[in-house]
Motif scaffolding. Structure first.
Motif, PDB file in Angstrom:
ATOM      1  N   VAL A  96       8.633   6.018   2.778  1.00  0.00           N
ATOM      2  CA  VAL A  96       8.005   6.284   1.941  1.00  0.00           C
ATOM      3  C   VAL A  96       7.563   7.877   2.317  1.00  0.00           C
ATOM      4  CG1 VAL A  96       5.125   7.141   1.248  1.00  0.00           C
ATOM      5  CG2 VAL A  96       6.613   5.101   0.269  1.00  0.00           C
ATOM      6  N   LEU A  97       8.057   7.895   3.666  1.00  0.00           N
ATOM      7  CA  LEU A  97       7.710   9.313   4.878  1.00  0.00           C
ATOM      8  C   LEU A  97       9.022   9.902   4.231  1.00  0.00           C
ATOM      9  CD1 LEU A  97       5.428   7.535   7.995  1.00  0.00           C
ATOM     10  CD2 LEU A  97       4.818   9.017   6.191  1.00  0.00           C
ATOM     11  N   HIS A 114      11.713  15.379   0.016  1.00  0.00           N
ATOM     12  CA  HIS A 114      11.207  15.957  -1.440  1.00  0.00           C
ATOM     13  C   HIS A 114      10.840  17.620  -1.149  1.00  0.00           C
ATOM     14  CE1 HIS A 114       9.163  15.713  -5.443  1.00  0.00           C
ATOM     15  NE2 HIS A 114       8.479  16.044  -4.917  1.00  0.00           N
ATOM     16  N   ALA A 115       9.919  17.121   0.281  1.00  0.00           N
ATOM     17  CA  ALA A 115       9.207  18.230   0.313  1.00  0.00           C
ATOM     18  C   ALA A 115      10.159  19.761   0.726  1.00  0.00           C
ATOM     19  CB  ALA A 115       8.559  18.003   1.166  1.00  0.00           C
ATOM     20  N   ARG A 116      10.649  19.012   1.779  1.00  0.00           N
ATOM     21  CA  ARG A 116      11.855  19.707   1.920  1.00  0.00           C
ATOM     22  C   ARG A 116      12.525  20.946   0.800  1.00  0.00           C
ATOM     23  NH1 ARG A 116      15.869  19.062   6.808  1.00  0.00           N
ATOM     24  NH2 ARG A 116      16.887  20.340   6.119  1.00  0.00           N
ATOM     25  N   ALA A 117      13.070  20.016   0.135  1.00  0.00           N
ATOM     26  CA  ALA A 117      13.659  20.380  -0.843  1.00  0.00           C
ATOM     27  C   ALA A 117      12.768  21.693  -2.417  1.00  0.00           C
ATOM     28  CB  ALA A 117      13.555  19.252  -2.376  1.00  0.00           C
ATOM     29  N   HIS A 118      11.369  21.070  -1.979  1.00  0.00           N
ATOM     30  CA  HIS A 118      10.146  21.625  -2.521  1.00  0.00           C
ATOM     31  C   HIS A 118      10.028  23.304  -1.579  1.00  0.00           C
ATOM     32  CE1 HIS A 118       9.947  18.808  -6.288  1.00  0.00           C
ATOM     33  NE2 HIS A 118      10.159  20.205  -6.035  1.00  0.00           N
ATOM     34  N   ASP A 119      10.553  23.684  -0.278  1.00  0.00           N
ATOM     35  CA  ASP A 119      10.211  24.917   0.150  1.00  0.00           C
ATOM     36  C   ASP A 119       8.944  24.408   1.130  1.00  0.00           C
ATOM     37  OD1 ASP A 119      13.225  26.339   0.555  1.00  0.00           O
ATOM     38  OD2 ASP A 119      12.103  27.134  -1.593  1.00  0.00           O
ATOM     39  N   ALA A 120       8.704  23.854   1.018  1.00  0.00           N
ATOM     40  CA  ALA A 120       7.547  22.685   2.227  1.00  0.00           C
ATOM     41  C   ALA A 120       7.814  21.761   2.772  1.00  0.00           C
ATOM     42  CB  ALA A 120       6.205  21.938   0.811  1.00  0.00           C
ATOM     43  N   LYS A 121       6.395  21.886   3.854  1.00  0.00           N
ATOM     44  CA  LYS A 121       6.772  20.887   4.985  1.00  0.00           C
ATOM     45  C   LYS A 121       5.976  19.878   5.443  1.00  0.00           C
ATOM     46  CE  LYS A 121       6.920  21.873   9.918  1.00  0.00           C
ATOM     47  NZ  LYS A 121       6.976  23.092  10.869  1.00  0.00           N
ATOM     48  N   LEU A 122       6.576  18.935   5.690  1.00  0.00           N
ATOM     49  CA  LEU A 122       5.848  17.727   6.141  1.00  0.00           C
ATOM     50  C   LEU A 122       5.521  17.512   7.285  1.00  0.00           C
ATOM     51  CD1 LEU A 122       5.067  14.539   3.521  1.00  0.00           C
ATOM     52  CD2 LEU A 122       6.055  14.039   5.830  1.00  0.00           C
ATOM     53  N   SER A 139       0.714  -1.126   0.114  1.00  0.00           N
ATOM     54  CA  SER A 139       0.069   0.237  -0.062  1.00  0.00           C
ATOM     55  C   SER A 139       1.002   1.336   0.200  1.00  0.00           C
ATOM     56  CB  SER A 139      -0.578  -0.107   1.473  1.00  0.00           C
ATOM     57  OG  SER A 139      -0.508   0.218   2.424  1.00  0.00           O
ATOM     58  N   SER A 140       2.095   0.756   0.249  1.00  0.00           N
ATOM     59  CA  SER A 140       3.225   2.204   0.631  1.00  0.00           C
ATOM     60  C   SER A 140       3.248   3.159  -1.166  1.00  0.00           C
ATOM     61  CB  SER A 140       4.427   1.995   0.589  1.00  0.00           C
ATOM     62  OG  SER A 140       5.130   1.203  -0.020  1.00  0.00           O
ATOM     63  N   ASP A 141       3.145   3.276  -1.777  1.00  0.00           N
ATOM     64  CA  ASP A 141       2.810   3.457  -3.732  1.00  0.00           C
ATOM     65  C   ASP A 141       1.893   4.095  -3.854  1.00  0.00           C
ATOM     66  OD1 ASP A 141       5.472   2.112  -4.177  1.00  0.00           O
ATOM     67  OD2 ASP A 141       4.333   1.149  -5.076  1.00  0.00           O
ATOM     68  N   ASP A 142       1.095   3.603  -2.607  1.00  0.00           N
ATOM     69  CA  ASP A 142      -0.434   4.737  -2.720  1.00  0.00           C
ATOM     70  C   ASP A 142      -0.261   6.559  -2.047  1.00  0.00           C
ATOM     71  OD1 ASP A 142      -1.901   3.061  -4.518  1.00  0.00           O
ATOM     72  OD2 ASP A 142      -2.784   2.543  -2.471  1.00  0.00           O
ATOM     73  N   LEU A 143       0.478   6.040  -1.082  1.00  0.00           N
ATOM     74  CA  LEU A 143       0.356   7.085   0.596  1.00  0.00           C
ATOM     75  C   LEU A 143       2.007   7.611  -0.836  1.00  0.00           C
ATOM     76  CD1 LEU A 143       0.677   8.490   2.598  1.00  0.00           C
ATOM     77  CD2 LEU A 143       1.816   7.142   3.446  1.00  0.00           C
ATOM     78  N   ARG A 144       2.922   6.987  -1.122  1.00  0.00           N
ATOM     79  CA  ARG A 144       3.856   8.000  -1.723  1.00  0.00           C
ATOM     80  C   ARG A 144       3.587   9.409  -2.825  1.00  0.00           C
ATOM     81  NH1 ARG A 144       5.896   7.182  -6.666  1.00  0.00           N
ATOM     82  NH2 ARG A 144       4.718   5.165  -6.253  1.00  0.00           N
ATOM     83  N   GLU A 145       2.507   8.108  -4.125  1.00  0.00           N
ATOM     84  CA  GLU A 145       1.588   8.896  -5.240  1.00  0.00           C
ATOM     85  C   GLU A 145       1.437   9.865  -4.362  1.00  0.00           C
ATOM     86  OE1 GLU A 145      -0.470   6.315  -7.575  1.00  0.00           O
ATOM     87  OE2 GLU A 145       0.995   4.831  -8.036  1.00  0.00           O
ATOM     88  N   ARG A 146       0.948   9.885  -3.354  1.00  0.00           N
ATOM     89  CA  ARG A 146      -0.176  11.426  -2.755  1.00  0.00           C
ATOM     90  C   ARG A 146       0.785  12.424  -2.753  1.00  0.00           C
ATOM     91  NH1 ARG A 146      -5.742  10.840  -1.083  1.00  0.00           N
ATOM     92  NH2 ARG A 146      -5.568   9.472  -1.646  1.00  0.00           N
ATOM     93  N   LEU A 147       1.653  11.646  -1.489  1.00  0.00           N
ATOM     94  CA  LEU A 147       2.554  12.461  -0.537  1.00  0.00           C
ATOM     95  C   LEU A 147       3.009  13.338  -2.126  1.00  0.00           C
ATOM     96  CD1 LEU A 147       3.774  10.749   1.936  1.00  0.00           C
ATOM     97  CD2 LEU A 147       1.827  13.305   1.707  1.00  0.00           C
ATOM     98  N   THR A 148       3.438  13.134  -3.180  1.00  0.00           N
ATOM     99  CA  THR A 148       4.302  13.817  -3.924  1.00  0.00           C
ATOM    100  C   THR A 148       3.800  14.850  -4.633  1.00  0.00           C
ATOM    101  OG1 THR A 148       5.941  11.427  -4.276  1.00  0.00           O
ATOM    102  CG2 THR A 148       5.575  12.762  -6.196  1.00  0.00           C
ATOM    103  N   SER A 149       2.330  14.260  -5.202  1.00  0.00           N
ATOM    104  CA  SER A 149       1.155  14.709  -6.073  1.00  0.00           C
ATOM    105  C   SER A 149       0.665  16.227  -5.450  1.00  0.00           C
ATOM    106  CB  SER A 149       0.072  14.204  -6.519  1.00  0.00           C
ATOM    107  OG  SER A 149      -1.070  14.297  -5.000  1.00  0.00           O
TER     108      SER A 149
END
Length: 112
Positions: A62-63, A69-77, A26-36
């Motif tokens: 995935v987390l 990925h978020a940090r690289a885009h100046d976002a926070k997860l 199931s981790s691919d579903d979470l990865r896709e959602r977070l990436t998008s």
């Protein structure tokens, strides 16, 4: 049990409520959602793990990748709601230091 994901937006952040198990299947579903969400310009993303009963190494991967990925885009997860086995695995691996919002009391090394 699989993984169900529900995304809402509140208080300027995207909140992903996960329900079930985060594992190899199931981790691919979470990865896709977070990436998008990151690629779509979200600046604050919270993964709510309150209804997650299991998370294996693929879920942790995935987390971590989504966090970077978020940090690289100046976002926070961040994650919230981890308890039981899920909280234990985050604490045992040290991932709680940067995935759970705010450092634990007395800890000033929350950055990776």
């Amino acid at each position: 049990m699989g993984l169900a994901l529900h995304t809402t937006r509140q208080d300027g952040r995207a909140v992903i409520a996960a329900r079930g198990s985060i594992d190899l299947h199931s981790s691919d579903d979470l990865r896709e959602r977070l990436t998008s969400l990151v690629d779509g310009g979200e600046e604050r993303i919270v993964v709510d793990l309150t209804a997650v009963d299991f998370c294996d190494s693929s879920g942790l991967n995935v987390l971590v990748r989504a966090y970077k990925h978020a940090r690289a885009h100046d976002a926070k997860l961040t994650v919230t709601g981890a308890y039981g086995r899920v909280e234990n695995v985050l604490r045992t691996t040290g991932l709680d230091r940067f995935l759970i919002e705010g450092p634990p009391a007395g800890d000033t090394t929350a950055e990776v």
